[in-house]
Write a protein that holds these residues in place. Structure first.
Motif, PDB file in Angstrom:
ATOM      1  N   LEU A   7      19.835  54.309  52.962  1.00 41.21           N
ATOM      2  CA  LEU A   7      19.453  54.175  54.364  1.00 41.21           C
ATOM      3  C   LEU A   7      18.016  53.663  54.499  1.00 41.21           C
ATOM      4  CD1 LEU A   7      20.356  54.611  57.281  1.00 41.21           C
ATOM      5  CD2 LEU A   7      19.422  56.908  57.128  1.00 41.21           C
ATOM      6  N   HIS A   8      17.109  54.205  53.703  1.00 38.98           N
ATOM      7  CA  HIS A   8      15.712  53.764  53.762  1.00 38.98           C
ATOM      8  C   HIS A   8      15.560  52.321  53.297  1.00 38.98           C
ATOM      9  CE1 HIS A   8      13.939  57.443  55.116  1.00 38.98           C
ATOM     10  NE2 HIS A   8      14.514  58.134  54.143  1.00 38.98           N
ATOM     11  N   SER A   9      16.327  51.918  52.290  1.00 41.03           N
ATOM     12  CA  SER A   9      16.249  50.520  51.857  1.00 41.03           C
ATOM     13  C   SER A   9      16.835  49.595  52.919  1.00 41.03           C
ATOM     14  CB  SER A   9      16.938  50.318  50.508  1.00 41.03           C
ATOM     15  OG  SER A   9      18.318  50.522  50.618  1.00 41.03           O
ATOM     16  N   ASP A  10      17.889  50.026  53.627  1.00 37.01           N
ATOM     17  CA  ASP A  10      18.430  49.229  54.741  1.00 37.01           C
ATOM     18  C   ASP A  10      17.373  49.035  55.822  1.00 37.01           C
ATOM     19  OD1 ASP A  10      20.874  49.007  53.555  1.00 37.01           O
ATOM     20  OD2 ASP A  10      22.001  49.965  55.178  1.00 37.01           O
ATOM     21  N   ILE A  11      16.674  50.086  56.156  1.00 35.59           N
ATOM     22  CA  ILE A  11      15.635  50.005  57.199  1.00 35.59           C
ATOM     23  C   ILE A  11      14.509  49.075  56.760  1.00 35.59           C
ATOM     24  CG2 ILE A  11      13.876  51.335  58.424  1.00 35.59           C
ATOM     25  CD1 ILE A  11      15.898  53.680  58.400  1.00 35.59           C
ATOM     26  N   ALA A  12      14.126  49.161  55.487  1.00 34.60           N
ATOM     27  CA  ALA A  12      13.072  48.284  54.972  1.00 34.60           C
ATOM     28  C   ALA A  12      13.500  46.827  55.008  1.00 34.60           C
ATOM     29  CB  ALA A  12      12.693  48.697  53.549  1.00 34.60           C
ATOM     30  N   ILE A  13      14.757  46.561  54.624  1.00 35.57           N
ATOM     31  CA  ILE A  13      15.281  45.186  54.651  1.00 35.57           C
ATOM     32  C   ILE A  13      15.294  44.654  56.076  1.00 35.57           C
ATOM     33  CG2 ILE A  13      17.364  43.800  54.304  1.00 35.57           C
ATOM     34  CD1 ILE A  13      17.928  45.572  51.834  1.00 35.57           C
ATOM     35  N   ARG A  14      15.785  45.465  57.015  1.00 39.47           N
ATOM     36  CA  ARG A  14      15.840  45.035  58.420  1.00 39.47           C
ATOM     37  C   ARG A  14      14.447  44.737  58.976  1.00 39.47           C
ATOM     38  NH1 ARG A  14      20.875  45.775  60.407  1.00 39.47           N
ATOM     39  NH2 ARG A  14      22.070  47.354  59.317  1.00 39.47           N
ATOM     40  N   ASN A  15      13.493  45.620  58.702  1.00 33.56           N
ATOM     41  CA  ASN A  15      12.126  45.414  59.208  1.00 33.56           C
ATOM     42  C   ASN A  15      11.508  44.153  58.620  1.00 33.56           C
ATOM     43  OD1 ASN A  15      12.221  47.673  60.819  1.00 33.56           O
ATOM     44  ND2 ASN A  15      11.283  48.996  59.285  1.00 33.56           N
ATOM     45  N   TYR A  16      11.691  43.929  57.326  1.00 34.68           N
ATOM     46  CA  TYR A  16      11.152  42.722  56.688  1.00 34.68           C
ATOM     47  C   TYR A  16      11.754  41.465  57.314  1.00 34.68           C
ATOM     48  CZ  TYR A  16      10.633  38.991  53.299  1.00 34.68           C
ATOM     49  OH  TYR A  16      10.384  37.772  52.709  1.00 34.68           O
ATOM     50  N   LEU A  17      13.079  41.455  57.482  1.00 35.78           N
ATOM     51  CA  LEU A  17      13.736  40.263  58.031  1.00 35.78           C
ATOM     52  C   LEU A  17      13.356  40.028  59.494  1.00 35.78           C
ATOM     53  CD1 LEU A  17      17.241  40.540  56.383  1.00 35.78           C
ATOM     54  CD2 LEU A  17      15.446  38.904  55.845  1.00 35.78           C
ATOM     55  N   LYS A  18      13.218  41.100  60.259  1.00 36.60           N
ATOM     56  CA  LYS A  18      12.826  40.937  61.661  1.00 36.60           C
ATOM     57  C   LYS A  18      11.422  40.363  61.787  1.00 36.60           C
ATOM     58  CE  LYS A  18      15.753  44.463  63.730  1.00 36.60           C
ATOM     59  NZ  LYS A  18      15.787  45.786  64.375  1.00 36.60           N
ATOM     60  N   GLU A  19      10.508  40.822  60.935  1.00 36.86           N
ATOM     61  CA  GLU A  19       9.142  40.281  60.966  1.00 36.86           C
ATOM     62  C   GLU A  19       9.103  38.839  60.492  1.00 36.86           C
ATOM     63  OE1 GLU A  19       6.390  42.680  58.815  1.00 36.86           O
ATOM     64  OE2 GLU A  19       6.931  44.498  59.908  1.00 36.86           O
ATOM     65  N   LYS A  20       9.810  38.551  59.404  1.00 34.80           N
ATOM     66  CA  LYS A  20       9.783  37.221  58.791  1.00 34.80           C
ATOM     67  C   LYS A  20      10.459  36.185  59.693  1.00 34.80           C
ATOM     68  CE  LYS A  20       9.537  34.538  55.033  1.00 34.80           C
ATOM     69  NZ  LYS A  20       8.309  34.069  54.473  1.00 34.80           N
ATOM     70  N   MET A  34      11.066  36.220  63.099  1.00 34.97           N
ATOM     71  CA  MET A  34      10.882  36.509  64.514  1.00 34.97           C
ATOM     72  C   MET A  34      11.204  35.292  65.383  1.00 34.97           C
ATOM     73  SD  MET A  34       7.586  38.216  66.338  1.00 34.97           S
ATOM     74  CE  MET A  34       7.573  39.528  65.134  1.00 34.97           C
ATOM     75  N   GLN A  35      10.869  34.104  64.915  1.00 38.48           N
ATOM     76  CA  GLN A  35      11.080  32.882  65.692  1.00 38.48           C
ATOM     77  C   GLN A  35      12.503  32.335  65.567  1.00 38.48           C
ATOM     78  OE1 GLN A  35       8.681  31.774  67.712  1.00 38.48           O
ATOM     79  NE2 GLN A  35       7.417  33.473  67.012  1.00 38.48           N
ATOM     80  N   ALA A  36      13.316  32.902  64.688  1.00 31.78           N
ATOM     81  CA  ALA A  36      14.645  32.359  64.424  1.00 31.78           C
ATOM     82  C   ALA A  36      15.716  32.914  65.357  1.00 31.78           C
ATOM     83  CB  ALA A  36      15.050  32.631  62.979  1.00 31.78           C
ATOM     84  N   ALA A  37      15.370  33.744  66.298  1.00 27.79           N
ATOM     85  CA  ALA A  37      16.300  34.315  67.275  1.00 27.79           C
ATOM     86  C   ALA A  37      17.443  35.063  66.599  1.00 27.79           C
ATOM     87  CB  ALA A  37      16.836  33.227  68.210  1.00 27.79           C
ATOM     88  N   LEU A  38      17.105  36.072  65.796  1.00 28.95           N
ATOM     89  CA  LEU A  38      18.112  36.901  65.142  1.00 28.95           C
ATOM     90  C   LEU A  38      18.809  37.774  66.171  1.00 28.95           C
ATOM     91  CD1 LEU A  38      16.437  38.250  61.900  1.00 28.95           C
ATOM     92  CD2 LEU A  38      18.391  36.748  62.054  1.00 28.95           C
ATOM     93  N   SER A  39      20.131  37.769  66.148  1.00 30.52           N
ATOM     94  CA  SER A  39      20.855  38.640  67.060  1.00 30.52           C
ATOM     95  C   SER A  39      21.430  39.841  66.333  1.00 30.52           C
ATOM     96  CB  SER A  39      21.979  37.883  67.759  1.00 30.52           C
ATOM     97  OG  SER A  39      22.928  37.438  66.821  1.00 30.52           O
ATOM     98  N   LYS A  40      21.766  39.671  65.043  1.00 30.69           N
ATOM     99  CA  LYS A  40      22.369  40.772  64.318  1.00 30.69           C
ATOM    100  C   LYS A  40      22.105  40.624  62.824  1.00 30.69           C
ATOM    101  CE  LYS A  40      26.818  41.019  64.871  1.00 30.69           C
ATOM    102  NZ  LYS A  40      28.247  41.320  64.977  1.00 30.69           N
ATOM    103  N   ILE A  41      21.867  41.728  62.157  1.00 31.15           N
ATOM    104  CA  ILE A  41      21.724  41.768  60.704  1.00 31.15           C
ATOM    105  C   ILE A  41      22.758  42.768  60.197  1.00 31.15           C
ATOM    106  CG2 ILE A  41      20.227  42.332  58.768  1.00 31.15           C
ATOM    107  CD1 ILE A  41      17.841  41.780  60.623  1.00 31.15           C
ATOM    108  N   VAL A  42      23.702  42.284  59.386  1.00 27.44           N
ATOM    109  CA  VAL A  42      24.758  43.131  58.832  1.00 27.44           C
ATOM    110  C   VAL A  42      24.496  43.297  57.341  1.00 27.44           C
ATOM    111  CG1 VAL A  42      27.230  43.378  58.463  1.00 27.44           C
ATOM    112  CG2 VAL A  42      26.397  42.295  60.547  1.00 27.44           C
ATOM    113  N   ILE A  43      24.455  44.538  56.881  1.00 26.01           N
ATOM    114  CA  ILE A  43      24.214  44.830  55.466  1.00 26.01           C
ATOM    115  C   ILE A  43      25.456  45.484  54.891  1.00 26.01           C
ATOM    116  CG2 ILE A  43      22.802  46.128  53.838  1.00 26.01           C
ATOM    117  CD1 ILE A  43      20.515  45.920  55.865  1.00 26.01           C
TER     118      ILE A  43
END
Length: 94
Positions: free
Chosen positions: A33-46, A48-57
């Protein structure tokens, strides 16, 4: 007094699916769960301009598959696929 209901859990059967698709025993659950949260936070920051609507892990055995739903795939992939390779390497380190 009304009962409070989780909006994602309430609508799951109607219009939404889980954001993470994996199963882990009780001992490994918190780490996953913690690694999922870290992955999501990294991708959202990286991205930000790409208009991400969903991240499925999705996790299976020793593999992690990250699916990005975006409106601007060109920003995610980058020139000649360089950006996607950098991100996949960073995610594999996490």
């Amino acid at each position: 007094m009304g009962q409070k209901v989780n909006p994602i859990g309430f609508r799951l059967a109607v219009s939404k699916d889980w954001r993470s698709k994996w199963y882990a025993p009780k001992k490994e659950f918190a780490d996953s769960l913690h690694s999922d949260i870290a992955i999501r936070n990294y991708l959202k920051e990286k991205l930000m301009q790409a208009a991400l609507s969903k991240i499925v892990i999705e996790r299976a055995w020793n593999q992690v598959r990250v699916t990005l739903h975006t409106a601007r795939p060109g920003l995610v992939i980058g020139r000649k696929g360089q950006e996607i390779e950098v991100m996949s390497q960073k995610v594999s380190e996490m």
